[in-house]
Scaffold this motif. Structure first.
Motif: not given
Length: 129
Positions: A53-57, A89-111
């Motif tokens: 679900f959150f495979n950003t980069c 793996a834990r740190w990569l999961n944290i970064f993936a989750l944060i980056l994906s949530l930032i992208f989702i919020v930015v996408f919602i704001i743009i829409i």
């Protein structure tokens, strides 16, 4: 063809006691199922979720790779390597989750911003007719 008395693979299927023990027939350390406190968490399910679900980069995929490495280290009896890979793996999961949530919020704001602009433009055209 091999002779039946020359086994290519020897599997030790005997039950073992609690804690780490060194069996001369097995090259790796084994740990009993009851003492799971010594084994680090490999974050495998979290990595699967981020990969799906959150495979950003590709961070979710890389986290999944390190989770599998951690699990493999636990199987062969390397708790230090398992802990090291699990931490990555834990740190990569944290970064993936944060980056994906930032992208989702930015996408919602743009829409939202573009839809309100389009609605205002349509209202102006209706009034101008």
């Amino acid at each position: 063809m091999q002779h039946p008395s020359d086994p290519a693979v020897c599997l030790n299927m005997q039950p073992y006691s609690s804690g780490y023990e060194k069996d001369p027939n097995r090259p790796f350390l084994t740990q009993a199922r009851g003492s799971a406190a010594a084994q680090p968490n490999d974050y495998f399910l979290w990595s699967i979720f981020n990969f799906g679900f959150f495979n950003t980069c590709c961070l979710g995929f890389i986290a999944l790779v390190f989770s599998v490495k951690s699990r493999d280290c636990k199987v062969v009896g390397d708790p230090e390597g398992a802990a090291r890979h699990a931490k990555t793996a834990r740190w990569l999961n944290i970064f993936a989750l944060i980056l994906s949530l930032i992208f989702i919020v930015v996408f919602i704001i743009i829409i939202y911003a573009s839809s309100t602009t389009i609605m205002e433009e349509l209202q102006k055209r209706q009034k101008g007719q």
